[in-house]
Write an enzyme that holds these catalytic residues in place. Sequence first.
Site, PDB file in Angstrom:
ATOM      1  N   PHE A  26      47.262  -7.477 -10.117  1.00 44.68           N
ATOM      2  CA  PHE A  26      48.481  -7.077  -9.395  1.00 44.68           C
ATOM      3  C   PHE A  26      48.118  -7.020  -7.917  1.00 44.68           C
ATOM      4  CE2 PHE A  26      50.851  -3.155  -7.883  1.00 44.68           C
ATOM      5  CZ  PHE A  26      52.061  -3.794  -7.704  1.00 44.68           C
ATOM      6  N   THR A  53      48.381  -4.589  -2.128  1.00 49.99           N
ATOM      7  CA  THR A  53      47.691  -4.094  -0.934  1.00 49.99           C
ATOM      8  C   THR A  53      47.245  -5.216   0.006  1.00 49.99           C
ATOM      9  OG1 THR A  53      46.900  -2.248  -2.251  1.00 49.99           O
ATOM     10  CG2 THR A  53      45.718  -2.672  -0.205  1.00 49.99           C
ATOM     11  N   GLU A  54      47.329  -4.935   1.306  1.00 45.46           N
ATOM     12  CA  GLU A  54      46.834  -5.865   2.333  1.00 45.46           C
ATOM     13  C   GLU A  54      45.978  -5.083   3.322  1.00 45.46           C
ATOM     14  OE1 GLU A  54      50.089  -7.997   4.107  1.00 45.46           O
ATOM     15  OE2 GLU A  54      50.845  -8.678   2.167  1.00 45.46           O
ATOM     16  N   PRO A  55      45.208  -5.788   4.142  1.00 44.56           N
ATOM     17  CA  PRO A  55      44.358  -5.066   5.089  1.00 44.56           C
ATOM     18  C   PRO A  55      45.149  -4.063   5.938  1.00 44.56           C
ATOM     19  CG  PRO A  55      43.744  -7.381   5.034  1.00 44.56           C
ATOM     20  CD  PRO A  55      44.964  -7.248   4.167  1.00 44.56           C
ATOM     21  N   GLY A 109      48.144  -0.383   3.093  1.00 45.64           N
ATOM     22  CA  GLY A 109      47.545   0.310   1.947  1.00 45.64           C
ATOM     23  C   GLY A 109      48.553   1.303   1.398  1.00 45.64           C
ATOM     24  N   ASP A 129      54.199   3.342 -11.233  1.00 45.90           N
ATOM     25  CA  ASP A 129      54.466   4.568 -12.010  1.00 45.90           C
ATOM     26  C   ASP A 129      53.728   4.505 -13.348  1.00 45.90           C
ATOM     27  OD1 ASP A 129      56.110   5.655 -10.088  1.00 45.90           O
ATOM     28  OD2 ASP A 129      57.987   5.018 -11.047  1.00 45.90           O
ATOM     29  N   HIS A 165      22.990  19.369 -14.166  1.00 46.09           N
ATOM     30  CA  HIS A 165      21.829  18.498 -14.406  1.00 46.09           C
ATOM     31  C   HIS A 165      20.749  18.672 -13.330  1.00 46.09           C
ATOM     32  CE1 HIS A 165      24.407  16.418 -17.288  1.00 46.09           C
ATOM     33  NE2 HIS A 165      23.376  15.725 -17.683  1.00 46.09           N
ATOM     34  N   GLU A 170      45.457   2.799  -6.804  1.00 50.11           N
ATOM     35  CA  GLU A 170      46.820   2.911  -7.356  1.00 50.11           C
ATOM     36  C   GLU A 170      47.546   4.135  -6.794  1.00 50.11           C
ATOM     37  OE1 GLU A 170      47.017   1.906 -11.512  1.00 50.11           O
ATOM     38  OE2 GLU A 170      46.304  -0.100 -11.078  1.00 50.11           O
ATOM     39  N   GLU A 215      47.196  11.860  -1.587  1.00 47.99           N
ATOM     40  CA  GLU A 215      48.193  12.252  -0.573  1.00 47.99           C
ATOM     41  C   GLU A 215      49.537  11.567  -0.855  1.00 47.99           C
ATOM     42  OE1 GLU A 215      45.066  11.291  -0.046  1.00 47.99           O
ATOM     43  OE2 GLU A 215      44.216  13.153   0.707  1.00 47.99           O
TER      44      GLU A 215
HETATM   45  N1  CAA Z   1      60.688   3.531  -8.896  1.00 44.13           N
HETATM   46  C1  CAA Z   1      61.712   2.698  -8.549  1.00 44.13           C
HETATM   47  N2  CAA Z   1      62.040   2.442  -7.257  1.00 44.13           N
HETATM   48  C2  CAA Z   1      61.322   3.072  -6.298  1.00 44.13           C
HETATM   49  C3  CAA Z   1      60.260   3.945  -6.595  1.00 44.13           C
HETATM   50  C4  CAA Z   1      59.961   4.166  -7.962  1.00 44.13           C
HETATM   51  N3  CAA Z   1      58.949   4.969  -8.331  1.00 44.13           N
HETATM   52  N4  CAA Z   1      59.741   4.399  -5.444  1.00 44.13           N
HETATM   53  C5  CAA Z   1      60.450   3.846  -4.448  1.00 44.13           C
HETATM   54  N5  CAA Z   1      61.395   3.037  -4.972  1.00 44.13           N
HETATM   55  C6  CAA Z   1      62.398   2.254  -4.244  1.00 44.13           C
HETATM   56  C7  CAA Z   1      63.317   3.173  -3.454  1.00 44.13           C
HETATM   57  O1  CAA Z   1      64.376   3.670  -4.252  1.00 44.13           O
HETATM   58  C8  CAA Z   1      63.806   2.239  -2.378  1.00 44.13           C
HETATM   59  O2  CAA Z   1      64.749   1.354  -2.899  1.00 44.13           O
HETATM   60  P1  CAA Z   1      66.306   1.439  -2.468  1.00 44.13           P
HETATM   61  O3  CAA Z   1      66.314   1.363  -0.972  1.00 44.13           O
HETATM   62  O4  CAA Z   1      66.895   0.274  -3.153  1.00 44.13           O
HETATM   63  O5  CAA Z   1      66.768   2.768  -2.960  1.00 44.13           O
HETATM   64  C9  CAA Z   1      62.573   1.382  -2.072  1.00 44.13           C
HETATM   65  O6  CAA Z   1      61.769   1.450  -3.263  1.00 44.13           O
HETATM   66  C10 CAA Z   1      61.785   1.887  -0.899  1.00 44.13           C
HETATM   67  O7  CAA Z   1      61.349   3.190  -1.192  1.00 44.13           O
HETATM   68  P2  CAA Z   1      60.881   4.233  -0.099  1.00 44.13           P
HETATM   69  O8  CAA Z   1      61.903   4.324   0.965  1.00 44.13           O
HETATM   70  O9  CAA Z   1      60.484   5.483  -0.797  1.00 44.13           O
HETATM   71  O10 CAA Z   1      59.603   3.492   0.519  1.00 44.13           O
HETATM   72  P3  CAA Z   1      58.476   4.002   1.468  1.00 44.13           P
HETATM   73  O11 CAA Z   1      58.126   2.928   2.398  1.00 44.13           O
HETATM   74  O12 CAA Z   1      58.798   5.359   2.008  1.00 44.13           O
HETATM   75  O13 CAA Z   1      57.176   4.129   0.470  1.00 44.13           O
HETATM   76  C11 CAA Z   1      55.660   5.151  -1.028  1.00 44.13           C
HETATM   77  C12 CAA Z   1      57.101   4.933  -0.602  1.00 44.13           C
HETATM   78  C13 CAA Z   1      55.767   6.057  -2.237  1.00 44.13           C
HETATM   79  C14 CAA Z   1      54.833   5.830   0.042  1.00 44.13           C
HETATM   80  C15 CAA Z   1      55.030   3.782  -1.416  1.00 44.13           C
HETATM   81  O14 CAA Z   1      54.802   2.981  -0.290  1.00 44.13           O
HETATM   82  C16 CAA Z   1      53.723   3.922  -2.180  1.00 44.13           C
HETATM   83  O15 CAA Z   1      53.728   4.203  -3.387  1.00 44.13           O
HETATM   84  N6  CAA Z   1      52.581   3.730  -1.496  1.00 44.13           N
HETATM   85  C17 CAA Z   1      51.297   3.680  -2.194  1.00 44.13           C
HETATM   86  C18 CAA Z   1      50.990   2.281  -2.608  1.00 44.13           C
HETATM   87  C19 CAA Z   1      49.940   2.222  -3.674  1.00 44.13           C
HETATM   88  O16 CAA Z   1      49.927   2.989  -4.633  1.00 44.13           O
HETATM   89  N7  CAA Z   1      49.056   1.251  -3.547  1.00 44.13           N
HETATM   90  C20 CAA Z   1      48.082   0.968  -4.539  1.00 44.13           C
HETATM   91  C21 CAA Z   1      48.162  -0.486  -4.881  1.00 44.13           C
HETATM   92  S1  CAA Z   1      47.436  -1.020  -6.368  1.00 44.13           S
HETATM   93  C22 CAA Z   1      45.788  -0.889  -6.126  1.00 44.13           C
HETATM   94  O17 CAA Z   1      45.291   0.144  -5.892  1.00 44.13           O
HETATM   95  C23 CAA Z   1      44.940  -2.109  -6.262  1.00 44.13           C
HETATM   96  C24 CAA Z   1      44.455  -2.312  -7.604  1.00 44.13           C
HETATM   97  O18 CAA Z   1      44.176  -3.430  -7.979  1.00 44.13           O
HETATM   98  C25 CAA Z   1      44.229  -1.165  -8.513  1.00 44.13           C
END
Ligand code: CAA
Length: 379
Positions: free
Chosen positions: A121, A124-126, A129, A240, A338, A363, A367
């Site tokens: 999946f 993420t980009e530089p 995050g 989620d 340990h 993921e 924070e």
């Molecule tokens: N379910 C459904 N829709 C959602 C949602 C959710 N849980 N969370 C947000 N949305 C929707 C919102 O409803 C909104 O849509 P609408 O305008 O249509 O209503 C849209 O997404 C934008 O939402 P926000 O305004 O809340 O967006 P935001 O810019 O404020 O960001 C955030 C919210 C929660 C901070 C989000 O950016 C976030 O989760 N950041 C963390 C990213 C992350 O977890 N990265 C890890 C990547 S995976 C990884 O680690 C690599 C790997 O390989 C393991």
Amino acid sequence: MEFKLTEEQEMLQEMAHDFAEKSVAPRAADIDKNGEFPQDLFDTMTEMGFTGLCIPEEYGGSGGDDIGKAIVVEEIAKKCASTAGTLSVHMVCPSILLKFGSEEQKKKYLPKLANGCLGAFALTEPGAGSDAGSARTTAILDEATGEYVINGTKCFITGGARAQYIALIALTQPEKKIKGMSCIIVEKGTPGFTIGKVEDKMGLHGSETAELVFDNCRVPKENLIGEEGKGFNYAMIALDGARIGIAAQAVGIAEGALEASIEYAHQRIQFGKPIAALQGIQWYLADMATKTEAAKWLTYYAAYRKSAGLPHTKEAAMAKLNASENARYVTNLALQIHGGYGYMRDYPIERMYRDAKITEIYEGTSEIHKVVISRALLK
Ligand code: CAA
């Protein structure tokens, strides 16, 4: 309310426990030391049906629910967080296809993802995050050829170096920012798609973390998953579910560290008796066990809500926040129990301590989970 696994979940737990004890545990130290992706263990997990968990049998998967999936990840993480992490993150790509893909896409990709092909999946980009909405990778439709032309770089992608299928989040309409993001399947080997840096990390050495580079990479329009402009929402929904997997991984790491600490406390003689007889050690163990049990049930609760089709954004964030902080807490105390031996590579504790840290970061950081939880409380 029943605090009891179903027969099917109990069977899965037993299978995963057995696999972890017999096949994973003997390999864990070497996987960590050599930074080796455990391809053989991934293949065995495929044969056992673990890589196809939650994929319905009609698409070549082994079915099951999110609680079963969490239990399998937890059992494997007790012995090797890298192997458990690889499995957990692999499942994100099929989960997106299953929820938002067309029938044709499900038939094309899901049987492969359930049966030996690794999924990744890429969000993420530089420069994007925690602020995932600021991603800059573009996928512009070339109307003449009916292909998306992808340009940009993704980083920290679990399994990215060898994944056969990547669920990529990219801007199909850059001017619309978050609302211009879409989810597109990219296959390994597509011209213009190369693997960049494979990261050298503090822990989780057996789980490859790679940079993915797209330079005029063309994929057919048919690779779009769901609707254009919905990619960010799909990513959030996928996260989620994915966060429950990382919570389960963190629970497993804590349980593994607790088990090792109990064993060590019985064996280690100081002041003429096993250190298990010392009240300071007993209190450490009691705290570790209590908090881990709480982390486990919060994780199962989030998995239950997801399986039941109930809202679970807040619960998944709570489960991961709590379980990952607990994994750090427990592995720290385990190392303390340990003593000097725990700091040495001869014991698994220092590996668990390093592996635990990432669960507070990937993921979604702790924070970010607090942002998600407080938004749910205050809306
Ligand atoms: N379910 C459904 N829709 C959602 C949602 C959710 N849980 N969370 C947000 N949305 C929707 C919102 O409803 C909104 O849509 P609408 O305008 O249509 O209503 C849209 O997404 C934008 O939402 P926000 O305004 O809340 O967006 P935001 O810019 O404020 O960001 C955030 C919210 C929660 C901070 C989000 O950016 C976030 O989760 N950041 C963390 C990213 C992350 O977890 N990265 C890890 C990547 S995976 C990884 O680690 C690599 C790997 O390989 C393991």
